[in-house]
Write a protein that holds these residues in place. Structure first.
Motif: not given
Length: 215
Positions: A80, A82-85, A87-89, A91, A147
């Motif tokens: 993604s 988006d940096p947060w998304q 990172a969640k990927e 994770e 996600c």
């Protein structure tokens, strides 16, 4: 051209292959089996697959390969934007690859290959999986993808590894730990499996198995 080395029965090989196919990255497949022979160790330090051959050299470990592809082909948007998304990927991939698949891998010898696993190992894996699957259930959205609403890179890991968790626990303990925890991996795999890249991965895996059995 990039060369993906390994074999179609390997879920980690198929994870990388799924990424390559999904994003239209040109590559060549080279059949290589895990080995401690010098010819394989020269490319993969532990003799494992998959590994990638590039003009810059060799690269092993599936997630390192995916990260390399994302950096080399930024226009493909493997992660993604988006940096947060993103990172969640990452994770989510860690949960699938490490906390689930590498834990249940201790059972494969008996679950899939006709060998045996000690009761101590079975007991240890059962306790770990109870914790790890519960944790996975807290972050996995299945909306319908891992996600959320959109297919993402984490689903390349989920598609190839979640079935192994379900099937191995069913074979060893007589119950599918994922389904027991309310994780309907079968419907999830069916959803992801509608994608052409996923279908190609599955078809090639089945063809490899058929060819191996008839050899």
């Amino acid at each position: 051209m990039i060369k993906l080395c390994g074999f179609a029965l390997s879920n980690y090989y198929n994870k990388v292959k799924f990424v390559l196919l999904e994003h239209g990255i040109a590559f060549e497949e080279v059949l290589v089996l895990p080995s401690q022979d010098d010819a394989v160790l020269a490319h993969s330090p532990l003799g494992k697959v998959p590994y990638l051959q590039t003009e810059d050299g060799d690269l092993c470990e599936s997630q390192c390969i995916v990260e390399y592809l994302a950096a080399r082909f930024p226009d493909k948007a493997i992660f993604s934007a988006d940096p947060w998304q993103a990172a969640k990927e990452r994770e989510m991939i860690m949960f699938v690859d490490v906390h689930l698949e590498l834990t249940v891998r201790n059972l494969y010898k008996e679950a899939f290959f006709g060998g045996s696993v000690s009761d101590a190992t079975k007991g240890r894996v059962e306790k770990l999986l109870a914790q790890h699957i519960a944790g996975f259930g807290r972050i996995a959205k299945f909306g319908p993808y891992l996600c959320g609403e959109r297919f993402g890179v984490a689903d390349t890991a989920g598609y190839v590894s979640l079935p192994l968790v379900g099937m191995a626990t069913q074979a060893i303990y007589g119950r599918d730990f994922l389904l027991e925890a309310g994780i309907d991996w079968k419907s999830y795999v069916k959803t992801v499996g509608a994608r052409p890249a996923a279908q190609r991965v599955t078809e090639d895996r089945k063809a490899y198995i058929a060819a191996t059995r008839s050899a």
